[in-house]
Enzyme design. Structure first.
Site, short mmCIF file in Angstrom:
data_model
loop_
_atom_site.label_atom_id
_atom_site.label_comp_id
_atom_site.label_asym_id
_atom_site.label_seq_id
_atom_site.Cartn_x
_atom_site.Cartn_y
_atom_site.Cartn_z
N ASP A 7 0.93 -1.25 0.09
CA ASP A 7 -0.14 0.01 -0.06
C ASP A 7 0.73 1.41 0.17
OD1 ASP A 7 -1.85 1.95 0.37
OD2 ASP A 7 -2.88 1.13 2.13
N ASP B 30 -2.66 2.74 -5.82
CA ASP B 30 -1.78 2.55 -5.14
C ASP B 30 -1.74 1.13 -4.26
OD1 ASP B 30 -3.96 3.16 -3.64
OD2 ASP B 30 -3.04 4.82 -2.46
N GLU B 31 -2.20 0.19 -4.80
CA GLU B 31 -2.15 -1.05 -4.12
C GLU B 31 -2.04 -2.16 -4.84
OE1 GLU B 31 -5.76 -1.36 -1.58
OE2 GLU B 31 -5.08 0.53 -0.52
#
Length: 431
Positions: free
Chosen positions: A18, A113-114
């Site tokens: 993350d 973003d993960e």
């Protein structure tokens, strides 16, 4: 799912990365002058909008995603507001994926973003995942950017690995072996569990469930009853460490929304923005080889903060005969806009959005007996012209060809915005 409840071994099977304050971190990576400073990323440069990202320096002042820009300036007099650069966020996203792939295959891109990576038996010991995590972080710093940092969680399933990644930020590493699961999870609050928002917390509290220990004590039947769906039962097994298969997702809509800068808030300018958003959505529709059976227009009026209410928004839809082309869609939008102007009297608008619903593969629909079938030749001509526009814009750049207005007149596209759960194709930055 092991519905019999047998205690099979649940090894560390997933690594979840993350990225921390991703948009703001990219801005700090791109501009050294922003490093170490409280930075807020804004969709447009106006105080009436809200932050879409905040650096950790800004978070220290209580600023977070969703904080109004005017409020962020009150909380921190030195805050730096920067306009969003979604093309850069997508570019860095692909660089991050490539770097992670150098160390372990990426199984799923969960958001901008993960990412989640499934671990093999020879790489899932505590020692091995600790070393792997260190290599990933070092690779991001060396090959992507020293300010592109992320927290890593490792657990028996992807859901728990995501929870673990949230436990230590920024730049953390949290490993949840099977033997420690219950004790570590009991330290959390219900709201720390993905999918448990404020409304669900209230629902849980009404059922006498105010901590994670009580959630863990629910049996599958109770969990399903409390949640009111099969998700409750699924959550029960996930929290116990079972590695369940992911539920496949289906794209059911395409939409674009835009917070309007002050000069785009008069009705005529706002209408052109809505048309521009619709053409972008239609281009995506054709690239996905889908047609749409409904269009929804949503408009929010500009009103003083102290008088805002639910009545400040207008939204209405129009059924379509499953179309793809720009021209039919724009004609439908014009009808909705005329209806909106007669029912929702406002001098200025702060946001417009268009959404295409009822998506089906091209050729998968049949005209209803009572619907008037469009002329095939005219339909084919409109679609061919729309596809020609797609090719021109791809070759010569975004807005090389527009419909019904000059893109230099204040409505030129800045490229797609990013919903965290959907990463735009790079092609969309030419749309």
């Amino acid at each position: 799912m092991n519905a019999t409840g047998s205690e099979d071994a649940k090894p560390l099977r997933w690594l979840y990365l993350d990225l921390n304050s991703y948009f703001a971190s990219v801005e700090q990576q791109l501009d050294p002058a922003l490093r170490g400073r409280p930075v807020v990323v804004s969709p447009v440069m106006t105080d009436s909008t809200s932050a879409i990202a905040a650096s950790y320096e800004a978070k220290a002042f209580g600023i977070k995603t969703g904080t109004p820009i005017w409020r962020a300036k009150e909380l921190c007099r030195d805050v730096v507001i920067v306009p969003a650069r979604h093309g850069e966020y997508v570019r860095y996203h692909h660089e991050v994926i490539a770097e992670v792939e150098r160390h372990v295959p990426v199984t799923a891109v969960c958001s901008i973003d993960e990412v989640a990576c499934r671990l093999m038996d020879n790489e899932n010991s505590v020692e091995a995942v600790t070393a792997l995590s260190a290599r990933i972080k070092a690779g991001l710093a060396a090959n992507v950017g020293e300010f592109i940092k992320g927290s890593i969680g490792v657990a028996p399933n992807r859901f728990l690995a995501k929870i673990a990644a949230d436990m230590k930020k920024p730049d953390g590493l949290t490993i949840l072996p099977e033997a420690e699961l219950a004790d570590r999870l009991r330290t959390l609050k219900p709201g720390d569990i993905p999918g448990v928002g404020r409304n669900m917390e209230k629902r849980l509290a009404a059922a006498g469930i105010v901590d994670v220990a009580r959630i863990l004590a629910l049996d599958p039947r109770e969990a399903r009853s409390v949640w009111g769906s099969v998700w409750g039962e699924r959550l029960h097994w996930l929290l116990k460490g079972h590695d369940l298969p992911e539920i496949p997702t289906v794209t059911r809509s395409i939409g674009h929304s835009h917070v309007l800068a002050p000069d785009l808030r008069p009705p005529d300018a706002a209408r052109l923005v809505a048309r521009r958003l619709l053409v972008k959505a239609a281009t995506r529709l054709r690239r996905m080889e889908r047609s749409t059976g409904a269009l929804v227009l949503t408009v929010r009026a500009e009103v003083p903060r102290e008088t805002r209410s639910r009545d400040d928004k207008w939204s209405e839809g129009k059924k379509l005969l499953h179309v793809q082309d720009n021209f039919t869609l724009l004609a439908a939008l014009d009808e909705l806009w005329t209806q909106m102007r007669s029912e929702f009297v406002a001098r200025r608008y702060v946001q417009v959005a268009v959404t295409l619903l009822d998506l089906v593969p091209v050729g998968a629909t049949q005209i209803d007996l009572f619907d008037a079938e469009p002329a095939p030749r005219a339909t084919a001509k409109r679609l061919a012209l729309s596809e020609a526009m797609d090719r021109m814009n791809k070759r010569f750049g975004r807005d090389a060809v527009t419909v019904g207005h000059d893109a230099r007149g204040g409505t030129k596209s800045k490229g797609p915005a990013i919903a965290f759960t959907r990463i735009p194709d790079l092609a969309e930055f030419n749309e």
